[in-house]
Write a protein that holds these residues in place. Sequence first.
Motif, short mmCIF file in Angstrom:
data_model
loop_
_atom_site.label_atom_id
_atom_site.label_comp_id
_atom_site.label_asym_id
_atom_site.label_seq_id
_atom_site.Cartn_x
_atom_site.Cartn_y
_atom_site.Cartn_z
N ALA A 9 0.83 -1.21 0.00
CA ALA A 9 0.00 0.00 0.00
C ALA A 9 0.87 1.26 0.00
CB ALA A 9 -0.93 0.00 1.21
N PHE A 10 1.90 1.28 0.84
CA PHE A 10 2.79 2.43 0.89
C PHE A 10 3.53 2.60 -0.44
CE2 PHE A 10 3.45 3.96 5.45
CZ PHE A 10 2.20 3.52 5.87
N LEU A 11 3.95 1.48 -1.04
CA LEU A 11 4.63 1.55 -2.35
C LEU A 11 3.67 2.08 -3.41
CD1 LEU A 11 7.11 0.99 -4.13
CD2 LEU A 11 6.28 -1.37 -4.37
N TYR A 12 2.44 1.59 -3.39
CA TYR A 12 1.42 2.08 -4.34
C TYR A 12 1.25 3.60 -4.22
CZ TYR A 12 -3.24 3.29 -5.98
OH TYR A 12 -4.31 3.92 -6.59
N LEU A 13 1.12 4.11 -3.00
CA LEU A 13 0.93 5.54 -2.81
C LEU A 13 2.16 6.34 -3.26
CD1 LEU A 13 -0.90 5.49 0.62
CD2 LEU A 13 -1.91 5.92 -1.63
N GLU A 14 3.33 5.80 -2.99
CA GLU A 14 4.57 6.47 -3.43
C GLU A 14 4.61 6.56 -4.95
OE1 GLU A 14 9.22 5.17 -3.79
OE2 GLU A 14 8.22 4.67 -1.91
N LYS A 15 4.32 5.45 -5.61
CA LYS A 15 4.36 5.42 -7.08
C LYS A 15 3.21 6.23 -7.69
CE LYS A 15 8.11 3.32 -7.01
NZ LYS A 15 9.30 4.16 -7.26
N TYR A 16 2.08 6.29 -6.98
CA TYR A 16 0.96 7.11 -7.44
C TYR A 16 1.37 8.58 -7.44
CZ TYR A 16 -3.93 8.21 -8.37
OH TYR A 16 -5.09 8.64 -8.96
N VAL A 97 -4.90 -6.74 -0.34
CA VAL A 97 -3.82 -7.44 -1.05
C VAL A 97 -4.07 -8.94 -0.95
CG1 VAL A 97 -1.32 -7.84 -1.06
CG2 VAL A 97 -2.21 -5.57 -0.53
N ASN A 98 -3.81 -9.65 -2.06
CA ASN A 98 -3.98 -11.11 -2.03
C ASN A 98 -2.71 -11.80 -1.51
OD1 ASN A 98 -2.16 -11.28 -4.21
ND2 ASN A 98 -3.77 -11.57 -5.74
N SER A 99 -2.75 -13.12 -1.43
CA SER A 99 -1.62 -13.88 -0.87
C SER A 99 -0.37 -13.81 -1.73
CB SER A 99 -2.03 -15.33 -0.65
OG SER A 99 -2.41 -15.92 -1.87
N GLU A 100 -0.51 -13.41 -2.99
CA GLU A 100 0.67 -13.24 -3.87
C GLU A 100 1.26 -11.84 -3.75
OE1 GLU A 100 -2.33 -14.60 -5.58
OE2 GLU A 100 -1.55 -16.47 -4.76
N GLY A 101 0.66 -10.99 -2.92
CA GLY A 101 1.18 -9.64 -2.74
C GLY A 101 0.70 -8.65 -3.79
N LYS A 102 -0.34 -9.02 -4.52
CA LYS A 102 -0.92 -8.12 -5.54
C LYS A 102 -2.13 -7.40 -4.95
CE LYS A 102 1.70 -9.36 -9.05
NZ LYS A 102 2.54 -8.44 -9.78
N ILE A 103 -2.31 -6.16 -5.35
CA ILE A 103 -3.46 -5.38 -4.89
C ILE A 103 -4.70 -5.86 -5.63
CG2 ILE A 103 -4.49 -3.09 -4.76
CD1 ILE A 103 -1.60 -1.97 -4.50
N ILE A 104 -5.71 -6.32 -4.87
CA ILE A 104 -6.93 -6.84 -5.50
C ILE A 104 -8.10 -5.86 -5.39
CG2 ILE A 104 -6.31 -9.26 -5.33
CD1 ILE A 104 -8.16 -9.45 -2.87
N SER A 105 -7.99 -4.86 -4.50
CA SER A 105 -9.03 -3.83 -4.50
C SER A 105 -8.51 -2.56 -3.85
CB SER A 105 -10.31 -4.30 -3.82
OG SER A 105 -10.17 -4.35 -2.42
N ILE A 106 -8.99 -1.46 -4.42
CA ILE A 106 -8.75 -0.13 -3.85
C ILE A 106 -10.11 0.57 -3.86
CG2 ILE A 106 -7.58 2.08 -4.06
CD1 ILE A 106 -5.45 0.60 -5.78
N LYS A 107 -10.57 0.90 -2.67
CA LYS A 107 -11.82 1.63 -2.54
C LYS A 107 -11.49 2.96 -1.86
CE LYS A 107 -14.34 -2.67 -2.12
NZ LYS A 107 -14.98 -3.60 -1.20
N ALA A 108 -11.83 4.05 -2.53
CA ALA A 108 -11.48 5.38 -2.04
C ALA A 108 -12.75 6.14 -1.69
CB ALA A 108 -10.69 6.14 -3.10
N PHE A 109 -12.72 6.81 -0.55
CA PHE A 109 -13.86 7.57 -0.04
C PHE A 109 -13.42 8.99 0.20
CE2 PHE A 109 -14.06 3.15 1.18
CZ PHE A 109 -15.33 2.77 0.79
N LEU A 110 -14.16 9.94 -0.33
CA LEU A 110 -13.84 11.35 -0.19
C LEU A 110 -14.33 11.85 1.17
CD1 LEU A 110 -12.63 13.79 -1.65
CD2 LEU A 110 -14.90 14.25 -2.58
#
Length: 113
Positions: A9-16, A97-110
């Motif tokens: 999650a932290f890596l995703y936000l950094e790359k985002y 995140v799934n067991s393979e370490g892949k992001i399977i869902s991102i739900k964002a709320f304003l």
Amino acid sequence: MNHLCKKKAFLYLEKYAEKDIHRIAKLFADDILLRDWKIKVKGKDEAIKETQKNFLSVDTLQIDILGYYENQDTIALELKITIDHKEELYVMDVIKVNSEGKIISIKAFLGRD
């Protein structure tokens, strides 16, 4: 898997914030669900397209993590997102995140400041 979820999650936000679509694509599972207050898409290709649209609509992004709560495979993050050094959004991202370490869902709320 707890620390793996936080790390991804932290890596995703950094790359985002860097608008690094290629690195983000590597983090997404094939069947990812991406949902926010405007859109809902399913599948890696659609999620990448939506993410790229966001990147093309702004010059700069800054993401500050204000707090987070994690359990085994999910992390909820309170974020302050600054767009082009002027517009501020307060957002709650819930990332799974799934067991393979892949992001399977991102739900964002304003939210509000």
